[in-house]
Enzyme design. Structure first.
Site, mmCIF file in Angstrom:
data_model
loop_
_atom_site.group_PDB
_atom_site.id
_atom_site.type_symbol
_atom_site.label_atom_id
_atom_site.label_comp_id
_atom_site.label_asym_id
_atom_site.label_seq_id
_atom_site.Cartn_x
_atom_site.Cartn_y
_atom_site.Cartn_z
ATOM 1 N N GLN A 550 8.816 79.829 49.597
ATOM 2 C CA GLN A 550 8.610 80.267 48.232
ATOM 3 C C GLN A 550 8.878 79.152 47.227
ATOM 4 O OE1 GLN A 550 7.207 82.964 47.421
ATOM 5 N NE2 GLN A 550 7.400 82.799 45.204
ATOM 6 N N GLU A 551 9.856 78.310 47.503
ATOM 7 C CA GLU A 551 10.243 77.271 46.549
ATOM 8 C C GLU A 551 9.255 76.112 46.517
ATOM 9 O OE1 GLU A 551 12.566 76.989 44.354
ATOM 10 O OE2 GLU A 551 13.942 78.626 44.771
ATOM 11 N N SER A 552 8.822 75.641 47.678
ATOM 12 C CA SER A 552 8.052 74.398 47.727
ATOM 13 C C SER A 552 6.823 74.460 48.612
ATOM 14 C CB SER A 552 8.950 73.266 48.231
ATOM 15 O OG SER A 552 9.309 73.492 49.594
ATOM 16 N N TYR A 660 10.268 86.751 42.837
ATOM 17 C CA TYR A 660 10.945 85.822 43.752
ATOM 18 C C TYR A 660 11.782 86.570 44.785
ATOM 19 C CZ TYR A 660 13.838 81.892 45.280
ATOM 20 O OH TYR A 660 14.480 80.937 46.037
#
Length: 680
Positions: A550-552, A660
């Site tokens: 999800q972040e990168s 998120y």
């Protein structure tokens, strides 16, 4: 006296011969069928089996396939590759072109220029139209402008042509030609952005209006709306250019957003029948301020009666007219978003009857799987609150039959009382890290499928890109093929975005049909690094994978606008606190540095929130201070995180954090579920 032998009928000999021949032919056919019925070699085939096939296989095609698969193995040095490829360039099959290309590249790595050049020339002579010849033109054309010109004309979207354009010679005319080629065929190619900017500023010779449009679209694709608008200047524009510039401006500052809205409104008014006008109205309809809604009245009448505009007006009018919108446009994404926006509001206000009516207004088969899962989960939730327990169980069972993965798959199992532990710590229940088994490409193109099966994803990708001529995929099937091809060549950033978009456009997909997509959406990356980092902190490695995805999107070099860097998107200041020493951006781009620090931070948040997954994920995104404030002074004091965690998540005041939390926890569940029970 012995009797004389009886003479055979005159036709018996030929008949016996014919039967013998026919029998032999039948045996040969059966043998051939038996050979063809054997499983085809693939990346899942063992090295030992491939070696046997390469040496002893009767079928020369199988021998070549085994050789190509072996060249892709990690242990295959350039010398070993040349040995494997010896004599494999026979015939007119596209695999012969691939074999010649790989042999030329291996010879180059070994410092054998004469052999390398000979292979490139043979490839170009025998397969002038094959995409592999683009690499031959690139290699042979370093000092030959004529060959470079052939490369640009014959294979404009091929990566070799884009590389040649980025390396365009020192003259202003050459740089401009390279910039225009990149703007048309690959604006995101490394080095293209600087070249486009420089070319926009060249004064001599002056740029034509068409050249300015091309360069402006390229800069708009890169997300720089201001530079695109400045490059276009006063040149005559068109709908496609205005859409690209307007979309880029909308993503900028408030002032840029206003400029983008003005451009999109002008586009719609000038070219109301163009497809770009409908997309412009869709973008304008995403504004949620009263001013943004009011300006929709400035659109042409036909566009005011489109699904995006009608849905936004219904939402702005507290849902008035939503039934007509959903009835008229049940398959439009604007209707799907309207349904959820109004249903979420009703759920948070505990208007269960209204929520159920909204959620039943569209059939689950009319929605893509992730949205159908959301719809069915909350429909079951509202039905349970209304005392309709059997109806709730039917809704939730329908969800699990179609999409058992993700956040709603997990929460549905919890609501049904099924075992559904979300192990964030390594407590012995985690299945560990296991790579997804190799899956066929299933692209509908036999050549692409074969190259993918022979572990040649780069060759498959280059053929796909060359054939599509830089046309972005739109349909789910195209998005899935391109997403998986990009995944194969290591472009997880673009790949996972395309695969996610495919899942949100694929209406009515069954569990079995969407399983390969779900597996592709949850790849194993940096397994050894994440495994070691998780073990050091006592975490489930699926938690690190879920956060990093999800972040990168598993892209180590990503840097956010806020300054967070790397796989787990850590701020240098946070990383320094965790490490006890300064940590540079360059260090944070290294997975072996980023992953242990991110694991340490997650471990701290888990301890802070007593292992609560919702609070842990929310604080990683919004910060522990924000989460603490929500707990101390909740917007709705009646909401209980322990009893109603799903409603608590929907009440998070930051839309980004709401999404998120669901994405990260859904990722963790999917990684575990796909490894433990990968079937439907």
């Amino acid at each position: 006296m012995p009797s004389s032998p009886t003479a055979a009928p005159p036709t018996q000999g030929p008949r016996l011969l014919a039967l013998t021949v026919l029998g032999s032919l039948a045996l040969l056919v059966l043998a051939r069928q038996a050979l063809n019925a054997r499983p085809l070699p693939s990346p899942a085939t063992s090295t030992a089996a491939l070696e046997r096939s390469r040496r002893w296989e009767m079928d020369p095609e199988r021998r070549r396939e085994a050789s190509l698969l072996l060249t892709a193995r990690a242990a295959a040095t350039p010398a070993r590759q040349r040995e494997l490829l010896q004599g494999q360039g026979w015939g007119r099959d596209p695999l012969a072109a691939v074999a010649l290309k790989l042999d030329a590249m291996a010879a180059g790595k070994l410092g054998q220029p004469l052999v390398e050049t000979a292979r490139w020339r043979e490839l170009l002579r025998r397969f002038p139209a094959d995409p592999a010849s683009a690499d031959a033109l690139y290699a042979l054309g370093h000092n030959d402008p004529a060959l470079r010109g052939q490369l640009w004309r014959r294979f404009p979207a091929h990566p070799a042509a884009l590389a040649a354009a980025a390396e365009a010679g020192p003259g202003a005319a050459q740089r401009r030609a390279g910039a225009l080629h990149l703007a048309r065929w690959g604006a995101r190619w490394p080095g293209a952005e600087a070249l486009l900017r420089q070319s926009c500023q060249l004064k001599t010779p002056p740029l034509s209006a068409s050249e300015r449009r091309v360069l402006a679209r390229g800069l708009g694709e890169l997300g720089d709306g201001d530079a695109a608008a400045a490059c276009l200047a006063r040149a005559a524009s068109d709908a496609a250019t205005e859409l690209v510039i307007g979309r880029a401006l909308l993503k900028g500052t408030a002032a840029q957003g206003q400029a983008g809205e003005a451009r999109l409104l002008a586009l719609a008014g000038r070219w109301p029948a163009a497809p770009e006008a409908l997309e412009a109205s869709r973008l304008l309809s995403q504004g949620d301020t009263p001013e943004a809604v009011a300006q929709l009245a400035r659109l042409p009448l036909a566009l005011q009666q489109s699904a995006p505009v009608a849905a936004r007006r219904a939402a702005a009018a507290d849902g008035w007219g939503w039934e007509q919108v959903l009835r008229r446009w049940p398959t439009d994404p604007a209707s799907w978003e309207l349904q959820w926006e109004l249903a979420r509001e009703a759920l948070l206000e505990r208007r269960w009857t209204t929520a159920a009516a909204l959620l039943m207004a569209l059939e689950p088969q009319q929605l893509p799987s992730p949205l159908a899962a959301r719809q069915l989960f909350w429909l079951g939730y509202a039905q349970q609150e209304l005392g309709e327990n059997e109806a709730a169980r039917r809704s939730w069972s329908q969800l699990l039959a179609r999409n058992p993965w993700g956040y709603y798959g997990w929460r549905t199992r919890v609501r049904l009382g099924l075992e559904a532990p979300l192990a964030l710590r390594n407590d012995g229940t985690s299945s560990g890290l296991a790579a997804t088994p190799w899956q066929p490409l299933s692209s509908g193109n036999s050549n692409l499928n074969r190259l993918w099966r022979l572990d040649q994803p780069l060759e498959a990708w280059e053929r796909w890109r060359t054939a599509r001529r830089n046309q972005p995929p739109q349909r789910p099937a195209e998005l899935i093929v391109e997403g998986r091809l990009r995944q194969g060549v290591g472009d997880d950033w673009t790949s996972l975005g395309q695969l996610e978009l495919a899942s949100l456009r694929w209406v009515g997909a069954s569990c079995r049909a969407s399983l390969p997509l779900e597996q592709a959406l949850h790849p194993l990356r940096f397994g050894a690094i994440f495994g070691a980092a998780a073990t050091a902190e006592g975490l489930n490695p699926a938690l690190l994978l879920g956060v990093a995805k999800q972040e990168s999107r598993f892209t180590p070099g990503v840097r956010s606008p806020a300054g967070a860097v790397g796989l787990l998107q850590l701020l240098p200041s946070t990383a320094a606190e965790l490490a006890g020493a300064p940590v540079s951006d360059e260090q944070l781009r290294q997975p072996e540095v980023n992953a242990p620090l991110g694991a340490r931070y997650l471990n701290q948040r888990l301890r802070q929130w007593s292992g609560n997954p919702f609070l842990t994920a929310a604080s990683y995104n919004a910060g522990q201070g924000s989460v603490g404030a929500w707990l101390e002074a909740p917007a709705d004091p009646s909401l209980s995180l322990s009893r109603e965690p799903e409603l608590w998540v929907e009440a998070i005041p930051f839309p980004e954090t709401r999404l998120y939390v669901k994405k990260v926890l859904g990722n963790v569940w999917s990684y575990e579920a796909l490894r433990q029970t990968p079937g439907c």
